[in-house]
Design a protein around this motif. Sequence first.
Motif, PDB file in Angstrom:
ATOM      1  N   ALA A  68      15.147  37.623 -61.132  1.00 56.99           N
ATOM      2  CA  ALA A  68      14.272  38.438 -60.284  1.00 56.99           C
ATOM      3  C   ALA A  68      15.014  39.162 -59.171  1.00 56.99           C
ATOM      4  N   LEU A  69      16.194  38.654 -58.770  1.00 62.46           N
ATOM      5  CA  LEU A  69      16.835  39.158 -57.559  1.00 62.46           C
ATOM      6  C   LEU A  69      18.203  39.791 -57.780  1.00 62.46           C
ATOM      7  N   LEU A  70      18.838  39.511 -58.900  1.00 63.64           N
ATOM      8  CA  LEU A  70      20.170  40.048 -59.154  1.00 63.64           C
ATOM      9  C   LEU A  70      20.109  41.114 -60.250  1.00 63.64           C
ATOM     10  N   PRO A  71      21.068  42.068 -60.209  1.00 62.54           N
ATOM     11  CA  PRO A  71      22.196  42.163 -59.281  1.00 62.54           C
ATOM     12  C   PRO A  71      21.771  42.761 -57.942  1.00 62.54           C
ATOM     13  N   ASP A  73      16.426  38.159 -51.447  1.00 62.69           N
ATOM     14  CA  ASP A  73      16.750  36.737 -51.548  1.00 62.69           C
ATOM     15  C   ASP A  73      16.563  35.951 -50.251  1.00 62.69           C
ATOM     16  N   VAL A  74      16.134  36.611 -49.175  1.00 64.04           N
ATOM     17  CA  VAL A  74      15.776  35.963 -47.900  1.00 64.04           C
ATOM     18  C   VAL A  74      16.733  34.832 -47.519  1.00 64.04           C
ATOM     19  N   ASP A  75      18.031  35.101 -47.621  1.00 67.75           N
ATOM     20  CA  ASP A  75      18.995  34.071 -47.253  1.00 67.75           C
ATOM     21  C   ASP A  75      19.636  34.403 -45.910  1.00 67.75           C
ATOM     22  N   ASN A  76      20.698  33.692 -45.566  1.00 67.48           N
ATOM     23  CA  ASN A  76      21.330  33.843 -44.255  1.00 67.48           C
ATOM     24  C   ASN A  76      22.561  34.734 -44.292  1.00 67.48           C
ATOM     25  N   GLN A  77      22.718  35.503 -45.365  1.00 70.70           N
ATOM     26  CA  GLN A  77      23.841  36.427 -45.484  1.00 70.70           C
ATOM     27  C   GLN A  77      23.329  37.826 -45.792  1.00 70.70           C
ATOM     28  N   ALA A 109      23.454  45.300 -48.452  1.00 66.49           N
ATOM     29  CA  ALA A 109      23.509  44.669 -49.773  1.00 66.49           C
ATOM     30  C   ALA A 109      23.286  43.172 -49.623  1.00 66.49           C
ATOM     31  N   ASP A 110      23.311  42.476 -50.748  1.00 66.49           N
ATOM     32  CA  ASP A 110      23.004  41.051 -50.837  1.00 66.49           C
ATOM     33  C   ASP A 110      21.563  40.786 -50.396  1.00 66.49           C
ATOM     34  N   LEU A 111      20.681  41.668 -50.829  1.00 60.98           N
ATOM     35  CA  LEU A 111      19.251  41.524 -50.544  1.00 60.98           C
ATOM     36  C   LEU A 111      18.509  41.390 -51.870  1.00 60.98           C
ATOM     37  N   GLY A 112      18.115  42.523 -52.451  1.00 65.78           N
ATOM     38  CA  GLY A 112      17.456  42.514 -53.750  1.00 65.78           C
ATOM     39  C   GLY A 112      18.051  43.583 -54.645  1.00 65.78           C
ATOM     40  N   GLN A 113      17.367  43.877 -55.722  1.00 67.00           N
ATOM     41  CA  GLN A 113      17.884  44.801 -56.720  1.00 67.00           C
ATOM     42  C   GLN A 113      17.812  46.251 -56.245  1.00 67.00           C
ATOM     43  N   PRO A 114      18.624  47.133 -56.857  1.00 66.29           N
ATOM     44  CA  PRO A 114      18.633  48.539 -56.435  1.00 66.29           C
ATOM     45  C   PRO A 114      17.360  49.274 -56.828  1.00 66.29           C
ATOM     46  N   LEU A 115      17.128  50.372 -56.140  1.00 66.58           N
ATOM     47  CA  LEU A 115      15.969  51.222 -56.377  1.00 66.58           C
ATOM     48  C   LEU A 115      15.974  51.746 -57.808  1.00 66.58           C
ATOM     49  N   GLY A 116      14.780  51.791 -58.427  1.00 63.89           N
ATOM     50  CA  GLY A 116      14.651  52.313 -59.783  1.00 63.89           C
ATOM     51  C   GLY A 116      14.300  51.237 -60.782  1.00 63.89           C
TER      52      GLY A 116
END
Length: 267
Positions: free
Chosen positions: A98-101, A193-197, A174-181
Motif C-alpha cells: 500500500a505504501l511502497l515505493p 507511512d506516518v513514521d519518524n523519518q 520522500a519516504d512518505l507514500g507512493q508517487p502521484l498517478g
Amino acid sequence: VPNWELNERNTVVVFGDFGNRGAPGEADAVYPAKLEIVDDGTPLRFLGPDGEESGVGLTWEGQGATGYGTGSQLVGAKLNHVGDATAGEGGAPVFERALLPNDDFALYGGGDFRLRMLTSGGFTPTGITGLTPDAYEHHFRVHATAEDGSTVLLSESGVDYRVAGGTLRVLGLADLGQPLGDGVVYDDCYAEDVDNQIDIILEGDDAAARSITHVEVPSSGDYLPLYNPGGPGPEPFPGVRYSEPSPYDLEPVVIALDDPLRVSNAP
C-alpha cells in the motif's frame, strides 16, 4: 508503525500504557519523565560502527514527553548522497503493497542528495491527514551559506538557489507514500507511512550541498505546523483536547557526504 522499514530501525517502538491526555501541570496528567535501558537478562542492543553494543545504561530524562504539552519536533537531520539505490527499503510486506515505493527514485528519479529528518513523533498536517511529497514549502526551509557568508533560505521546491559552491534545488519530500498517478492523489486521503523519518530530496553541486547548515520548521506565519496523531484534523470539534502543534525548530544538519555514518547488518 514508526520503524517497519529496515532503514528506520534507529527508532525503538515500545508499547504500553504510558500516558493520558493530561497536560503538564495538571494533577491527573500522566506522561513519560525518564527512560532508562536496564539489564533484564535480554537487554536492548544496538548496531554501531564496531558491531553490536549493549544499550544498558543509556538514559533520557527531561520535563516529560507528551503531545498534549508540546508538539513533535526534530531530533536529528543528516545529509547523504542519494547513490545508486536506497538501501533498506521495505521490511513488512503487508505495508509495502500500500505504501511502497516511496523513495527518492520512485518520486524524483533519484536526485543527488537526501536530507533525512528524524522526528520525536508524528509529523502530519493535522494529526489525521497524510503529509504529501509536494508539501515541502508549506512546512520546511533548508538553510545554506552564500559565498559572502550570509544565509540562503531554500524556501521553495523547483527553484535553483545560488549558495557557496554552486547551486541547489529542492525536489520535494520522500519516504512518505507512493508517487502521484495510477490512482494516487495528493489529497486528504493520501496514504503515507506516518513514521519518524522524512526525507528532503535535493539536486545540485557537491560543494554547494556542503554549505547546508540547518533545516527549519517555522510552524507559524506562512508555514503550517505539524501534528502528532491525535491532532485536530481538518474539522476540529470545540471543547476537545487535541495534540499540540509543532513548535518552531531549527535543527543542525550533519554533513555525511564523505562518511555516510550508516551501519548495516546485511550479509
